[in-house]
Design a protein around this motif. Structure first.
Motif, PDB file in Angstrom:
ATOM      1  N   LEU A 183       0.826  -1.211   0.000  1.00  0.00           N
ATOM      2  CA  LEU A 183       0.000   0.000   0.000  1.00  0.00           C
ATOM      3  C   LEU A 183       0.861   1.263   0.000  1.00  0.00           C
ATOM      4  N   ALA A 184       1.943   1.240   0.744  1.00  0.00           N
ATOM      5  CA  ALA A 184       2.858   2.386   0.760  1.00  0.00           C
ATOM      6  C   ALA A 184       3.466   2.590  -0.626  1.00  0.00           C
ATOM      7  N   ALA A 185       3.859   1.500  -1.268  1.00  0.00           N
ATOM      8  CA  ALA A 185       4.439   1.590  -2.605  1.00  0.00           C
ATOM      9  C   ALA A 185       3.430   2.125  -3.619  1.00  0.00           C
ATOM     10  N   ALA A 186       2.148   1.866  -3.385  1.00  0.00           N
ATOM     11  CA  ALA A 186       1.094   2.345  -4.283  1.00  0.00           C
ATOM     12  C   ALA A 186       0.670   3.776  -3.955  1.00  0.00           C
TER      13      ALA A 186
ATOM     14  N   HIS B 254      -5.722  -7.252  -3.134  1.00  0.00           N
ATOM     15  CA  HIS B 254      -5.872  -6.900  -4.545  1.00  0.00           C
ATOM     16  C   HIS B 254      -7.120  -6.060  -4.786  1.00  0.00           C
ATOM     17  N   ASP B 255      -8.170  -6.234  -3.966  1.00  0.00           N
ATOM     18  CA  ASP B 255      -9.352  -5.379  -4.078  1.00  0.00           C
ATOM     19  C   ASP B 255      -8.989  -3.915  -3.812  1.00  0.00           C
ATOM     20  N   ILE B 256      -8.055  -3.693  -2.922  1.00  0.00           N
ATOM     21  CA  ILE B 256      -7.645  -2.341  -2.554  1.00  0.00           C
ATOM     22  C   ILE B 256      -6.708  -1.743  -3.605  1.00  0.00           C
ATOM     23  N   LEU B 257      -5.826  -2.546  -4.137  1.00  0.00           N
ATOM     24  CA  LEU B 257      -4.812  -2.050  -5.061  1.00  0.00           C
ATOM     25  C   LEU B 257      -5.359  -1.787  -6.459  1.00  0.00           C
TER      26      LEU B 257
ATOM     27  N   ARG C  99      -8.204 -19.161  12.761  1.00  0.00           N
ATOM     28  CA  ARG C  99      -7.703 -18.072  11.918  1.00  0.00           C
ATOM     29  C   ARG C  99      -8.178 -16.735  12.466  1.00  0.00           C
ATOM     30  N   LEU C 100      -7.329 -15.728  12.358  1.00  0.00           N
ATOM     31  CA  LEU C 100      -7.697 -14.386  12.816  1.00  0.00           C
ATOM     32  C   LEU C 100      -8.441 -13.591  11.758  1.00  0.00           C
ATOM     33  N   GLY C 101      -8.037 -13.733  10.515  1.00  0.00           N
ATOM     34  CA  GLY C 101      -8.661 -12.937   9.462  1.00  0.00           C
ATOM     35  C   GLY C 101      -8.054 -11.559   9.341  1.00  0.00           C
ATOM     36  N   VAL C 102      -6.747 -11.469   9.467  1.00  0.00           N
ATOM     37  CA  VAL C 102      -6.044 -10.215   9.270  1.00  0.00           C
ATOM     38  C   VAL C 102      -4.990 -10.421   8.192  1.00  0.00           C
ATOM     39  N   PRO C 103      -4.685  -9.396   7.457  1.00  0.00           N
ATOM     40  CA  PRO C 103      -5.188  -8.049   7.595  1.00  0.00           C
ATOM     41  C   PRO C 103      -6.603  -7.909   7.039  1.00  0.00           C
ATOM     42  N   CYS C 104      -7.296  -6.987   7.617  1.00  0.00           N
ATOM     43  CA  CYS C 104      -8.623  -6.595   7.163  1.00  0.00           C
ATOM     44  C   CYS C 104      -8.498  -5.152   6.677  1.00  0.00           C
ATOM     45  N   PHE C 105      -9.123  -4.879   5.555  1.00  0.00           N
ATOM     46  CA  PHE C 105      -9.028  -3.550   4.956  1.00  0.00           C
ATOM     47  C   PHE C 105     -10.393  -2.874   4.992  1.00  0.00           C
ATOM     48  N   VAL C 106     -10.425  -1.658   5.500  1.00  0.00           N
ATOM     49  CA  VAL C 106     -11.637  -0.849   5.512  1.00  0.00           C
ATOM     50  C   VAL C 106     -11.433   0.254   4.481  1.00  0.00           C
ATOM     51  N   GLN C 107     -12.243   0.212   3.449  1.00  0.00           N
ATOM     52  CA  GLN C 107     -12.123   1.179   2.373  1.00  0.00           C
ATOM     53  C   GLN C 107     -12.789   2.501   2.752  1.00  0.00           C
ATOM     54  N   GLU C 108     -12.540   3.515   1.952  1.00  0.00           N
ATOM     55  CA  GLU C 108     -13.065   4.855   2.227  1.00  0.00           C
ATOM     56  C   GLU C 108     -14.578   4.870   2.395  1.00  0.00           C
ATOM     57  N   ASP C 109     -15.272   4.015   1.662  1.00  0.00           N
ATOM     58  CA  ASP C 109     -16.733   3.980   1.743  1.00  0.00           C
ATOM     59  C   ASP C 109     -17.238   3.121   2.909  1.00  0.00           C
TER      60      ASP C 109
END
Length: 83
Positions: free
Chosen positions: A21-24, A79-82, A61-71
Motif C-alpha cells: 500500500l505504501a508503494a502504491a 488486490h481489491d484495494i490495489l 484463523r484471525l482474518g487479518v489483515p482486514c481492509f476498511v475502504q473509504e466507503d
C-alpha cells in the motif's frame, strides 16, 4: 486512496500489505490489534458481526489483515484495494 488496515505488526501478511500500500501511494491508517486494546475491541466487533468473517468465525484463523475502504466496505483481499 485512503484505507484502514487492521492487523498485527507480527503478521507477515499485514506487513506485506502495508508495504504494498505504501508503494502504491495509499494513505494508510494502521490499527494494530496486538498493541492497542481499543483497536482489538473494534476488530472483534467487526469479526463477530460482519458476513465477511462467516467462514473464519469458529476457526483458529484471525482474518487479518482486514481492509476498511473509504466507503466503509470491508475486504480481506489486498488486490481489491490495489485495483
Amino acid at each position: 486512496m485512503n484505507v484502514t488496515v487492521i492487523g498485527s505488526h507480527l503478521c507477515p501478511d499485514t506487513l506485506y500489505a502495508l508495504h504494498q500500500l505504501a508503494a502504491a501511494g495509499a494513505e494508510v491508517e494502521f490499527k494494530d490489534i496486538l498493541s492497542c486494546h481499543a483497536a482489538l475491541q473494534d476488530y472483534l466487533q467487526i469479526r463477530e458481526s460482519s458476513p465477511l468473517y462467516a467462514e473464519i468465525r469458529g476457526t483458529r484463523r484471525l482474518g487479518v489483515p482486514c481492509f476498511v475502504q473509504e466507503d466503509g466496505s470491508l475486504t480481506l483481499d489486498l488486490h481489491d484495494i490495489l485495483r
